[in-house]
Design a protein around this motif. Sequence first.
Motif, PDB file in Angstrom:
ATOM      1  N   LEU A  48      -3.963  -3.441   1.276  1.00  0.00           N
ATOM      2  CA  LEU A  48      -3.170  -2.377   1.914  1.00  0.00           C
ATOM      3  C   LEU A  48      -3.547  -2.270   3.369  1.00  0.00           C
ATOM      4  O   LEU A  48      -4.704  -2.519   3.732  1.00  0.00           O
ATOM      5  N   LEU A  49      -2.608  -1.818   4.168  1.00  0.00           N
ATOM      6  CA  LEU A  49      -2.958  -1.268   5.476  1.00  0.00           C
ATOM      7  C   LEU A  49      -2.883   0.241   5.282  1.00  0.00           C
ATOM      8  O   LEU A  49      -1.930   0.738   4.661  1.00  0.00           O
ATOM      9  N   PHE A  50      -3.866   0.948   5.805  1.00  0.00           N
ATOM     10  CA  PHE A  50      -3.894   2.390   5.557  1.00  0.00           C
ATOM     11  C   PHE A  50      -4.423   3.110   6.790  1.00  0.00           C
ATOM     12  O   PHE A  50      -5.430   2.704   7.363  1.00  0.00           O
ATOM     13  N   ALA A  51      -3.727   4.159   7.169  1.00  0.00           N
ATOM     14  CA  ALA A  51      -4.201   4.967   8.297  1.00  0.00           C
ATOM     15  C   ALA A  51      -3.685   6.385   8.121  1.00  0.00           C
ATOM     16  O   ALA A  51      -2.549   6.585   7.668  1.00  0.00           O
ATOM     17  N   ILE A  52      -4.525   7.337   8.462  1.00  0.00           N
ATOM     18  CA  ILE A  52      -4.030   8.708   8.532  1.00  0.00           C
ATOM     19  C   ILE A  52      -3.899   9.018  10.021  1.00  0.00           C
ATOM     20  O   ILE A  52      -4.869   9.099  10.756  1.00  0.00           O
ATOM     21  N   ASP A  53      -2.625   9.119  10.388  1.00  0.00           N
ATOM     22  CA  ASP A  53      -2.224   9.189  11.779  1.00  0.00           C
ATOM     23  C   ASP A  53      -1.806  10.626  12.047  1.00  0.00           C
ATOM     24  O   ASP A  53      -0.650  10.983  11.799  1.00  0.00           O
ATOM     25  N   GLY A  54      -2.744  11.494  12.456  1.00  0.00           N
ATOM     26  CA  GLY A  54      -2.399  12.917  12.542  1.00  0.00           C
ATOM     27  C   GLY A  54      -1.989  13.407  11.163  1.00  0.00           C
ATOM     28  O   GLY A  54      -2.684  13.157  10.175  1.00  0.00           O
ATOM     29  N   PRO A  55      -0.822  14.038  11.044  1.00  0.00           N
ATOM     30  CA  PRO A  55      -0.434  14.582   9.745  1.00  0.00           C
ATOM     31  C   PRO A  55       0.280  13.579   8.838  1.00  0.00           C
ATOM     32  O   PRO A  55       0.710  13.944   7.748  1.00  0.00           O
ATOM     33  N   VAL A  56       0.439  12.340   9.281  1.00  0.00           N
ATOM     34  CA  VAL A  56       1.151  11.354   8.456  1.00  0.00           C
ATOM     35  C   VAL A  56       0.183  10.272   7.957  1.00  0.00           C
ATOM     36  O   VAL A  56      -0.471   9.605   8.759  1.00  0.00           O
ATOM     37  N   ALA A  57       0.117  10.135   6.631  1.00  0.00           N
ATOM     38  CA  ALA A  57      -0.683   9.050   6.040  1.00  0.00           C
ATOM     39  C   ALA A  57       0.243   7.859   5.836  1.00  0.00           C
ATOM     40  O   ALA A  57       1.308   7.990   5.228  1.00  0.00           O
ATOM     41  N   ARG A  58      -0.149   6.726   6.373  1.00  0.00           N
ATOM     42  CA  ARG A  58       0.690   5.528   6.299  1.00  0.00           C
ATOM     43  C   ARG A  58       0.047   4.502   5.391  1.00  0.00           C
ATOM     44  O   ARG A  58      -1.080   4.075   5.642  1.00  0.00           O
ATOM     45  N   ILE A  59       0.794   4.116   4.350  1.00  0.00           N
ATOM     46  CA  ILE A  59       0.311   3.080   3.427  1.00  0.00           C
ATOM     47  C   ILE A  59       1.290   1.912   3.498  1.00  0.00           C
ATOM     48  O   ILE A  59       2.493   2.093   3.286  1.00  0.00           O
ATOM     49  N   THR A  60       0.764   0.732   3.804  1.00  0.00           N
ATOM     50  CA  THR A  60       1.606  -0.472   3.810  1.00  0.00           C
ATOM     51  C   THR A  60       1.062  -1.445   2.775  1.00  0.00           C
ATOM     52  O   THR A  60      -0.096  -1.874   2.873  1.00  0.00           O
ATOM     53  N   LEU A  61       1.877  -1.765   1.768  1.00  0.00           N
ATOM     54  CA  LEU A  61       1.478  -2.769   0.781  1.00  0.00           C
ATOM     55  C   LEU A  61       1.381  -4.088   1.533  1.00  0.00           C
ATOM     56  O   LEU A  61       2.312  -4.484   2.240  1.00  0.00           O
ATOM     57  N   ASN A  62       0.260  -4.772   1.384  1.00  0.00           N
ATOM     58  CA  ASN A  62       0.008  -5.884   2.309  1.00  0.00           C
ATOM     59  C   ASN A  62      -0.451  -7.161   1.611  1.00  0.00           C
ATOM     60  O   ASN A  62      -1.568  -7.623   1.812  1.00  0.00           O
ATOM     61  N   ARG A  63       0.456  -7.715   0.797  1.00  0.00           N
ATOM     62  CA  ARG A  63       0.265  -9.069   0.257  1.00  0.00           C
ATOM     63  C   ARG A  63       1.592  -9.793   0.514  1.00  0.00           C
ATOM     64  O   ARG A  63       2.302 -10.157  -0.449  1.00  0.00           O
ATOM     65  N   PRO A  64       1.957  -9.964   1.765  1.00  0.00           N
ATOM     66  CA  PRO A  64       3.309 -10.426   2.073  1.00  0.00           C
ATOM     67  C   PRO A  64       3.655 -11.775   1.459  1.00  0.00           C
ATOM     68  O   PRO A  64       4.817 -11.998   1.106  1.00  0.00           O
ATOM     69  N   ASP A  65       2.669 -12.673   1.271  1.00  0.00           N
ATOM     70  CA  ASP A  65       2.966 -13.997   0.700  1.00  0.00           C
ATOM     71  C   ASP A  65       3.466 -13.884  -0.741  1.00  0.00           C
ATOM     72  O   ASP A  65       4.143 -14.779  -1.249  1.00  0.00           O
ATOM     73  N   LYS A  66       3.117 -12.821  -1.397  1.00  0.00           N
ATOM     74  CA  LYS A  66       3.528 -12.599  -2.794  1.00  0.00           C
ATOM     75  C   LYS A  66       4.456 -11.393  -2.872  1.00  0.00           C
ATOM     76  O   LYS A  66       4.510 -10.700  -3.890  1.00  0.00           O
ATOM     77  N   LEU A  67       5.183 -11.166  -1.812  1.00  0.00           N
ATOM     78  CA  LEU A  67       6.117 -10.032  -1.733  1.00  0.00           C
ATOM     79  C   LEU A  67       5.452  -8.725  -2.166  1.00  0.00           C
ATOM     80  O   LEU A  67       6.071  -7.887  -2.813  1.00  0.00           O
ATOM     81  N   ASN A  68       4.180  -8.590  -1.783  1.00  0.00           N
ATOM     82  CA  ASN A  68       3.417  -7.350  -2.018  1.00  0.00           C
ATOM     83  C   ASN A  68       3.378  -6.940  -3.484  1.00  0.00           C
ATOM     84  O   ASN A  68       3.360  -5.753  -3.805  1.00  0.00           O
ATOM     85  N   SER A  69       3.379  -7.953  -4.376  1.00  0.00           N
ATOM     86  CA  SER A  69       3.338  -7.615  -5.803  1.00  0.00           C
ATOM     87  C   SER A  69       1.982  -6.980  -6.128  1.00  0.00           C
ATOM     88  O   SER A  69       0.976  -7.212  -5.458  1.00  0.00           O
ATOM     89  N   PHE A  70       2.002  -6.173  -7.185  1.00  0.00           N
ATOM     90  CA  PHE A  70       0.828  -5.378  -7.555  1.00  0.00           C
ATOM     91  C   PHE A  70      -0.216  -6.212  -8.278  1.00  0.00           C
ATOM     92  O   PHE A  70       0.099  -6.931  -9.232  1.00  0.00           O
ATOM     93  N   THR A  71      -1.455  -6.040  -7.884  1.00  0.00           N
ATOM     94  CA  THR A  71      -2.599  -6.572  -8.621  1.00  0.00           C
ATOM     95  C   THR A  71      -3.481  -5.385  -9.004  1.00  0.00           C
ATOM     96  O   THR A  71      -3.293  -4.268  -8.491  1.00  0.00           O
TER      97      THR A  71
END
Length: 261
Positions: free
Chosen positions: A6-29
């Motif tokens: 994941l990419l993860f950041a709490i940017d002021g009041p917004v928490a940003r989560i980016t699923l980050n396994r792009p080679d596998k279309l961000n499938s869940f493990t």
Amino acid sequence: MSYATLLFAIDGPVARITLNRPDKLNSFTAEMHGELADAFTRIESPESGARAVLLTGAGRGFCAGQDLGQRRGGEAPDLGHTIDTTYNPLIRRMRALKMPIVCAVNGVAAGAGANVALACDIVIAARSASFMQAFSRIGLSPDSGGTWTLPRLVGPARARGLAMLAERVSAEQAASWGMIWQVVDDDKLAAESGALAERLAAMPTRALAAIKHALDAAETSTLDQQLDRERDIQRELGRSADYAEGVAAFLDKRAPVFTGR
Ligand code: LHQ
């Protein structure tokens, strides 16, 4: 905070989560589920300051559901166990989260990836994105709340077609069916979804959490029960600082400054 999937950041009041396994279309493990659980724990902590979440995917896909690469051969797996320990806690947590979750669907959302997107509060998709209830293609039935969410969003006839036929549905089709909130041009998705999350994060957070709870609870309530629930919610919100501020700002003819209290 740094995660492997994941990419993860709490940017002021917004928490940003980016699923980050792009080679596998961000499938869940299992690892991604663990990291998501950790990210939500951080978001929920009172010190986080987060008042809205923005979920998206890296690369050309949003999420292709379970990583099937880990599933070939061997003994028949206990998928019930996988679901009990990963997908179900995730969906329950997202619905119980006391702030809105915006999902920016940047590309294909398939299988559990589609249903995790649809479990968010406001779903905004890039024009080139698509949704697919891929489950029946591999001998499964929708999970991650799909059989609950889909008929409520699109009606039973479309829910059956989507689940059984497992066809790809374009973002525009999804919007015209009421499955999602909005479609935007691909190059506008990041800015528009970010602005939406910022806007929600500046709103009365307790009211938004109450709306989320009330609408979910309404699905299994009678009108009578729901009227009582609305009364209880209003009683509680009526004592909030944000209600006092909202009314004062209206009477003063100025913009309100909500604090989420
Ligand atoms: C993938 C995947 C993937 C691994 C693309 N896994 N690599 C819950 C409990 C426990 C178990 C079972 O499942 C569940 C819930 C579920 O989510 S079940 C549904 C699982 N998902 C699917 O069945 C979808 C599988 N993927 C697809 O059908 C296609 O990839 C879609 C339609 C999503 C996208 O198609 P394309 O745009 O043509 O992309 P692609 O197929 O070429 O995929 C790109 C790469 O991503 C490719 O890898 P490669 O090394 O060849 O470049 C795929 O193998 C990989 N990938 N989905 N789920």
